[in-house]
Write an enzyme that holds these catalytic residues in place. Structure first.
Site, PDB file in Angstrom:
ATOM      1  N   ARG A  99       0.628  -0.969   0.448  1.00  0.00           N
ATOM      2  CA  ARG A  99      -0.179   0.065   0.245  1.00  0.00           C
ATOM      3  C   ARG A  99       0.858   1.475   0.190  1.00  0.00           C
ATOM      4  O   ARG A  99       0.314   2.327  -0.990  1.00  0.00           O
ATOM      5  CB  ARG A  99      -0.800   0.043   0.784  1.00  0.00           C
ATOM      6  N   HIS A 156       3.294   6.672  -2.224  1.00  0.00           N
ATOM      7  CA  HIS A 156       3.618   6.666  -2.117  1.00  0.00           C
ATOM      8  C   HIS A 156       4.764   6.719  -3.676  1.00  0.00           C
ATOM      9  O   HIS A 156       5.689   8.116  -4.274  1.00  0.00           O
ATOM     10  CB  HIS A 156       5.063   6.868  -0.647  1.00  0.00           C
TER      11      HIS A 156
END
Length: 113
Positions: A76, A81
């Site tokens: 995730r 990011h």
């Protein structure tokens, strides 16, 4: 964390994993990569899996170690990011080799809660 909250989080993870399997069913890697809408839906559901997993209390994660909670959270984080740094082949390998295991174990967890 209440039992209800835990059930909701587990169900979010389970439903997102099932959606990924449905969306990618009968597609090859190249077909998935060339279908932007489907690929975006798959990535979105991986994000939901990671977000919900991250919200599960550590004592629950310890109680159910068959799921690699840290790896899910890490995926995730990479999606969110480092979006352009995602290795699409890794996502494909997870779809092909790990999602069925995740679904099976989430169903077991739901039955034990």
């Amino acid at each position: 964390m209440s039992k209800r909250e835990l059930h909701l989080l587990i169900d979010d993870i389970l439903q997102s994993a099932i959606k990924i399997k449905i969306y990618s069913k009968d597609l090859s890697f190249d077909e998935l990569m060339s279908d932007g809408k489907t690929f975006d839906a798959v990535v979105r559901n991986f994000t939901i899996i990671g977000e919900a997993s991250n919200r599960i209390d550590n004592d629950i994660k310890i109680k159910f170690p068959l799921i690699d909670w840290d790896e899910i959270r890490g995926l995730r984080n990479r999606i969110v990011h480092e979006y352009f740094g995602i290795d699409n082949q890794i996502l494909w390998e997870i779809i092909e080799n790990e999602l069925d295991y995740l679904i099976e174990n989430l169903e077991l967890i739901k039955n034990k809660l």
